[in-house]
Design an enzyme around this catalytic site. Sequence first.
Site, PDB file in Angstrom:
ATOM      1  N   GLY A 150     -27.690 -25.793  64.298  1.00 33.81           N
ATOM      2  CA  GLY A 150     -28.955 -26.454  64.544  1.00 33.81           C
ATOM      3  C   GLY A 150     -30.035 -25.451  64.898  1.00 33.81           C
ATOM      4  O   GLY A 150     -29.760 -24.293  65.227  1.00 33.81           O
ATOM      5  N   CYS A 151     -31.279 -25.899  64.848  1.00 35.48           N
ATOM      6  CA  CYS A 151     -32.406 -24.990  65.095  1.00 35.48           C
ATOM      7  C   CYS A 151     -32.470 -24.548  66.554  1.00 35.48           C
ATOM      8  O   CYS A 151     -32.541 -23.344  66.841  1.00 35.48           O
ATOM      9  CB  CYS A 151     -33.709 -25.649  64.655  1.00 35.48           C
ATOM     10  SG  CYS A 151     -33.972 -27.315  65.304  1.00 35.48           S
ATOM     11  N   TYR A 152     -32.419 -25.500  67.475  1.00 39.94           N
ATOM     12  CA  TYR A 152     -32.429 -25.120  68.886  1.00 39.94           C
ATOM     13  C   TYR A 152     -31.218 -24.254  69.252  1.00 39.94           C
ATOM     14  O   TYR A 152     -31.374 -23.234  69.937  1.00 39.94           O
ATOM     15  CB  TYR A 152     -32.460 -26.361  69.778  1.00 39.94           C
ATOM     16  CG  TYR A 152     -33.783 -27.070  69.861  1.00 39.94           C
ATOM     17  CD1 TYR A 152     -34.952 -26.393  70.206  1.00 39.94           C
ATOM     18  CD2 TYR A 152     -33.871 -28.440  69.636  1.00 39.94           C
ATOM     19  CE1 TYR A 152     -36.166 -27.061  70.306  1.00 39.94           C
ATOM     20  CE2 TYR A 152     -35.079 -29.118  69.736  1.00 39.94           C
ATOM     21  CZ  TYR A 152     -36.224 -28.428  70.072  1.00 39.94           C
ATOM     22  OH  TYR A 152     -37.427 -29.090  70.179  1.00 39.94           O
ATOM     23  N   THR A 154     -29.540 -22.204  67.414  1.00 37.47           N
ATOM     24  CA  THR A 154     -29.723 -20.851  66.880  1.00 37.47           C
ATOM     25  C   THR A 154     -30.575 -20.011  67.823  1.00 37.47           C
ATOM     26  O   THR A 154     -30.213 -18.879  68.178  1.00 37.47           O
ATOM     27  CB  THR A 154     -30.377 -20.908  65.491  1.00 37.47           C
ATOM     28  OG1 THR A 154     -29.483 -21.559  64.573  1.00 37.47           O
ATOM     29  CG2 THR A 154     -30.685 -19.506  64.966  1.00 37.47           C
ATOM     30  N   SER A 155     -31.702 -20.557  68.252  1.00 36.84           N
ATOM     31  CA  SER A 155     -32.595 -19.784  69.124  1.00 36.84           C
ATOM     32  C   SER A 155     -31.958 -19.517  70.480  1.00 36.84           C
ATOM     33  O   SER A 155     -32.111 -18.425  71.042  1.00 36.84           O
ATOM     34  CB  SER A 155     -33.933 -20.513  69.296  1.00 36.84           C
ATOM     35  OG  SER A 155     -33.789 -21.689  70.062  1.00 36.84           O
TER      36      SER A 155
END
EC number: 1.2.1.38
Length: 347
Positions: A150-152, A154-155
């Site tokens: 997911g995007c969150y 990953t960060s």
Amino acid sequence: MAVKVSIIGATGYTGAELVRILSRHPQAELVALTTQSYAGKKFWEVYPHLYGYNQLTCEEMNLPEIMESSDIVFVALPHGHAMPAAREAARRGRKLIDLGADFRLKDFRTYEQWYRVEHTARELLAGAVYGLPEVNRREIREAWLVANPGCYPTSAILALAPLLKNRLIDTSSIIIDSKSGVSGAGRGLALGSHFSEVNENFKAYNVAVHRHTPEIEQELGRIAGEDVAVTFTPHLLPVTRGILSTVYAKLAAPAGEEEIREVYLDYYRGEPFVRVLPAGMLPQIKWVAGTNHCDIGLTVDRRTGRVVVLSAIDNLVKGASGQAVQNMNIICGLPEDTGLAGPGLYP
């Protein structure tokens, strides 16, 4: 020989970003783009910015035909919809990269608890590889089923991995404060993403109950070698692209900023897409827009004994489609930056 690629769910934002990236990928040939809403239309009629780059006609999904014609299949659908495609890929010996959440969580009970959907392909979970190259590159290389992060997560994971791997922080003290652009909500109509609701506004949402929480905890726990619980709060920014995460954690022992930065530089040495920024330089979402980069900056608050790490990604690229293509490159034995290299647009 070009890798034959199909995209299931090509007309959402992540699907369209896949088409954009793969249309200029020198080793990829797009052979099929499926959609529920635009079958029979040229893809460029749906996304005019790709006029002249892609001439494929959108089609309804026919899993046997897609698997037969493809080397790798991307699924860019919401959670709950990738399981039939994964089963078909398993039957036909094809490789599949799922950009949704269906194969990220190893415990189906956790998935069903957080996503409120029955997992109908539980037998495939053990063989799915979490597709974060900076952590799982070796496993991705041999995988047939990749769960794109997911995007969150990953960060957050890229911000924390060096600290956890080197046991530099108290794992019970982690706070993740993330801000995302509106494209992370997808292309579907919803009141919360209307212009007049988002413009000149800034808000937190799904505080303490966001579905990416167990994914973050699972993968951080694997890196740390112990259970990890985090406080995760996402926010919605009035911008289109980008995620900026600010991560706070208590240092296990006193350490200076340069000492911590050296740990990050060593951990990410040779990584094509992670940029550890020099002292005094903190990441901004504008610097990574349109790129597969993750920029990381940090500081140490000596007064409180906390380390503060900031990471910035483009939620549609490193947070989704770019990372998926990076995973494809690894699976196919291509240089990881094939079709992904280069800076973004500025300003």
